[in-house]
Design an enzyme around this catalytic site. Structure first.
Site, short mmCIF file in Angstrom:
data_model
loop_
_atom_site.label_atom_id
_atom_site.label_comp_id
_atom_site.label_asym_id
_atom_site.label_seq_id
_atom_site.Cartn_x
_atom_site.Cartn_y
_atom_site.Cartn_z
N ASP A 79 98.20 -30.79 -16.83
CA ASP A 79 97.92 -31.53 -15.33
C ASP A 79 98.17 -30.57 -14.26
O ASP A 79 99.21 -30.25 -13.89
CB ASP A 79 98.69 -32.54 -15.39
CG ASP A 79 98.59 -33.46 -13.91
OD1 ASP A 79 97.71 -33.05 -13.18
OD2 ASP A 79 99.30 -34.42 -14.00
N THR B 224 84.99 -33.58 -8.22
CA THR B 224 83.73 -33.31 -7.64
C THR B 224 82.69 -34.37 -7.42
O THR B 224 81.61 -34.22 -7.11
CB THR B 224 82.82 -32.43 -8.81
OG1 THR B 224 82.84 -32.90 -9.89
CG2 THR B 224 83.57 -30.84 -8.81
N TYR C 143 85.38 -34.67 0.13
CA TYR C 143 85.32 -33.54 -0.79
C TYR C 143 85.22 -31.98 -0.33
O TYR C 143 86.05 -31.38 -0.78
CB TYR C 143 83.95 -33.60 -1.69
CG TYR C 143 83.68 -32.64 -2.47
CD1 TYR C 143 84.49 -32.16 -3.69
CD2 TYR C 143 82.54 -31.64 -2.24
CE1 TYR C 143 84.01 -31.36 -4.47
CE2 TYR C 143 82.24 -30.61 -3.17
CZ TYR C 143 83.16 -30.38 -4.04
OH TYR C 143 82.63 -29.20 -4.89
#
Length: 286
Positions: A38, A64, A127
């Site tokens: 992680d 994404t 993003y």
């Protein structure tokens, strides 16, 4: 034997790196996904580096989902900014080379020319902003980082424009495709090979580099070529961005200038048509 840690092993680039890893017997590859590492957990990242002592880290992990990021702001920044910072810092503290994959979405697309690595960044959405934050944090905590900004990534793996088009061509008779957004497709296999060439160069130059395949096209041009190569019987209609609204705004022109990477690392860049043809062949033979 030197070790290469690859995060985001199940993504497009991660799977392309897995595919070619057997060609590089001089390296030991450690492939991780979010379950085995992680990257948003700083303590876990530090422990992983201490236990595995990688010499290189290729960060192919990313959030994404461009449109979903508009509502999942915290999640996007956690992975793309905090996660990147954690890896860059761990590399700095453990004498490992950090190679991070970024995006053309750091630009607003208002530039008429190809974007160089020095051009002003101004992301249009969450993003792009989260990825830009990752770029900046990586270079801040680890000035030796290599940042690779790429665009319109596709491959035989995962979800991408090429695979979506092939599926739609099989199911539809007619499709509307945006024709006023311009950029450069990038076959993730070519990106994987470029990264390995950088690693094998023996003399890594830090900083930001653009990478994609050669050629400036629109999404409509891209779809047209996919249809031609796959011999699809489909009617394609060119439309404007305004006719296809999305939660996140896309850059109108995100063509990248590729001079720096080709000169610094002597990377032979392929045309987008050549790389696309190879991918369509693989997908049709599967």
């Amino acid at each position: 034997m030197k070790k290469i840690l690859v995060t985001g092993a199940n993504g497009q680039l991660g799977q392309c790196l897995q595919k070619i890893s057997s060609q590089f017997e001089e390296f030991e590859f450690i492939f991780t996904d979010s379950e085995t590492l992680d990257i948003t957990n700083k303590e876990e990242v530090n422990d992983f580096f201490w236990q595995n002592a990688p010499d290189f880290c290729i960060n192919a992990a990313a959030y994404t989902a461009v449109d979903l990021a508009e509502t999942e702001v915290e999640k996007a920044f956690l992975v793309n900014a905090d996660g990147t910072e954690n890896l860059a810092e761990a590399c700095s503290e453990n004498n490992a080379q950090f190679i991070h994959v970024s995006t053309d979405y750091v630009f607003d697309g208002e530039n008429n020319l190809a974007y160089t690595e020095e051009d002003f960044t101004n992301p249009l959405g969450v993003y792009g902003a989260s990825k830009l934050a990752g770029d900046e944090l990586a270079l801040e905590v680890n000035p030796c980082s290599v940042i690779l900004r790429t665009s319109w990534v596709y491959s035989e793996f995962g979800k991408n424009f090429v695979k979506t088009m092939l599926n739609l061509f099989a199911a539809k008779e007619e499709l509307n495709i945006v024709a006023d957004q311009f950029g450069q497709p990038t076959n993730a296999n070519d990106l994987a090979e470029a990264i390995m060439k950088i690693i094998k160069s023996g003399k890594i130059t830090p900083g930001i580099f653009n990478f994609s395949n050669l050629g400036r096209i629109s999404w409509f041009d891209f779809a047209e070529k996919i249809a031609e190569l796959s011999e699809a019987k489909i009617k394609l209609n060119a439309i404007e961005t305004s006719q296809y609204p999305t939660p996140a705004k896309r850059p109108k022109n995100s063509v990248l200038d590729l001079d720096k990477i080709s000169k610094t690392y002597a990377i032979q860049l392929k045309s987008w048509e050549e790389s696309l043809e190879g991918c369509v062949q693989i997908l049709q033979n599967n």
